[in-house]
Design an enzyme around this catalytic site. Structure first.
Site, short mmCIF file in Angstrom:
data_model
loop_
_atom_site.label_atom_id
_atom_site.label_comp_id
_atom_site.label_asym_id
_atom_site.label_seq_id
_atom_site.Cartn_x
_atom_site.Cartn_y
_atom_site.Cartn_z
CB SER A 29 -0.92 0.00 1.22
OG SER A 29 -1.82 -1.07 1.18
N GLY A 101 -5.80 -3.91 -8.07
CA GLY A 101 -6.94 -3.02 -7.86
C GLY A 101 -6.51 -1.73 -7.20
NE ARG A 129 -10.40 -6.46 -7.43
CZ ARG A 129 -9.41 -6.13 -6.61
NH1 ARG A 129 -8.16 -6.33 -6.97
NH2 ARG A 129 -9.68 -5.58 -5.45
CG ASP A 327 -5.82 -7.06 1.51
OD1 ASP A 327 -6.79 -7.34 0.77
OD2 ASP A 327 -5.18 -6.00 1.41
NE ARG A 403 -3.45 -9.47 0.14
CZ ARG A 403 -2.22 -9.00 0.33
NH1 ARG A 403 -1.30 -9.77 0.88
NH2 ARG A 403 -1.90 -7.77 -0.04
#
Length: 448
Positions: A29, A101, A129, A327, A403
């Site tokens: 991030s 994303g 998405r 997440d 993930r």
């Protein structure tokens, strides 16, 4: 297929004790935001510790396409020579954001109030998405977006020529939506206001302030109110990216379920809007401790020590914690399988629209490995079998989701039979050193 090529089937099997130091990559991030804000500053921003996974590299390529100079030294230091707020040039080619994303939504926000047009696309996962959650508020600035049915990529964004300041209440907890609106607000006159009913990760606000923007956060009856004064001149920064807590989750959770393990994960960012998993694990009875707590670059940091924890019990993870660990629910469900009793996760609707439908993906794979899972639209419940009692033995689908792939590979380290994933290729998007790092700790990870 994997995100960027031929599928890479992988398998894990029960391992001896995991031990050693797990130096996970930089925070994803923060890495995205450092590149984007560096490109919007005037002068040179220097970044160390940048995550060099495919997602972030796609963002670096995008910043070059919008006119910033982005280079990397041999020692891993990155340099971004920015073009200033509102200074983005119109790219010559389609911007491919791969699997990210975060990347595509933040970049859309950053260019939305520049008088340019850009077309965005991504891989097979990203093009499924929803983007309307970002393009709808960006339209309030005067931006136009044309994409596929359902607001999906490929999508062309026509930036606002005379942007207006915006006041926007985020309808669902989403740091990506909040950040896109704030980045768009940088090149709008006056004050742009974003209201969050539930607080999400605040890296954008922290970093905007670090770059010299005037940004104010306060609590009100409406929720968390963030006010940004537009059209600043952002000042270049020297940024040391902390290690990613979302990546740390995998060696930490593996250590908790593999007998005899003792793993140290140094320098992990513990921003309170990101640390929900570690709070949850400790509530379950995990032997997880923080050492050498400190602050680096405006972010709280610590070394995490995780030890085998055979006495963990299931809990109800409260819905208000979801934004701080969204997440990490997939790998939490793996730990829950080895706990005693039921772990109920609520308020997690957002998991349905990640790189995959993560609730469904984990539920199907866990059931195939002998674990009982119940699910609803915004909740799911894993009935734990206790330490050492998970059968395993299945091949699980990763659904182009890094993930999901890593979570099932962690699962297989402690199951009675090996666990396989159909494609581990997407792991490179966020954790390119996952395989050698886990192998160095003693994990049995192999390509099949």
């Amino acid at each position: 297929m994997s995100a960027h090529g031929t599928p890479i089937p992988m398998k894990t099997a029960a391992s001896g004790p995991l031990s050693g130091v797990a130096e996970v990559p930089g925070d994803k991030s923060i890495s995205h935001r450092a590149l984007i804000l560096g490109a919007m500053a005037v002068g040179e921003t220097r970044i160390t510790g940048l995550l060099e996974g495919e997602d972030v590299l796609d963002t670096a390529r995008a910043m070059r396409a919008f006119g910033a100079e982005v280079t990397r030294d041999d020692d891993g230091t990155w340099h971004v020579h920015g073009v200033g707020v509102g200074g983005f040039a119109e790219p010559d080619q389609v911007i491919d954001c791969g699997n990210s994303g975060t990347g595509v939504r933040l970049i859309m926000g950053a260019m939305a109030t520049c008088p340019i047009t850009a077309t965005f696309t991504g891989d097979a996962s990203l093009t499924k998405r929803p983007m309307a959650r970002v393009t709808d508020p960006l339209a309030l600035f005067g931006t136009r977006a044309v994409g596929r049915a359902g607001g999906r990529l490929p999508m062309t964004i026509e930036g606002a020529y005379d942007p207006l300041p915006v006041r926007y209440t985020v309808p669902v907890p989403s740091a990506q939506v909040k950040s896109a609106v704030l980045l768009a607000g940088l090149n709008a006159p006056g004050q742009t206001v974003v209201i969050e009913k539930e607080a999400t990760r605040d890296h954008t606000e922290r970093m905007l302030a670090g770059f010299g923007a005037e940004v104010m956060t306060e609590q009100s009856d409406e929720g968390r109110v963030i006010t940004l004064t537009g059209q600043p001149e952002l000042k270049p920064q020297v940024i040391a990216v902390p290690r990613d807590p979302s990546s740390a989750a995998f060696p930490v959770c593996a250590a908790l379920i593999v007998p005899g393990s003792d793993v140290l994960v140094p320098g992990i960012g513990l921003n309170p809007t990101r640390a929900g998993l570690f709070t949850t694990l400790r509530e379950m009875g995990a032997d997880l401790t923080y050492e050498n707590e400190r602050e680096e670059g405006g972010e709280p940091v610590a070394d995490l020590r995780a030890r085998y924890s055979p006495e963990m019990t299931g809990i109800h993870v409260p819905p208000e914690r979801a934004a701080s660990m969204i997440d990490e629910y997939p790998v939490l469900s793996v730990v829950a399988a080895f706990a005693s009793g039921k772990t109920l996760m609520t308020g997690v609707r957002e998991l349905r629209v990640k790189e995959s439908d993560r609730i469904d993906a984990m539920a199907v794979g866990l059931r195939a490995c002998g674990v009982s899972v119940e699910e609803g639209e915004d909740w799911w419940e894993v009935t734990g079998l206790g330490a050492g009692n998970v059968p395993g033995g299945a091949t699980c689908a990763s659904h182009l989701d890094h993930r999901i792939a890593m979570s099932f590979l962690v699962l297989g380290l402690a199951t009675q039979e090996p666990v396989s994933v159909d494609d581990g290729g997407p792991i490179a998007t966020s954790f390119p050193v996952f395989e050698p790092l886990m192998a160095a700790l003693g994990a049995r990870v192999e390509r099949t």
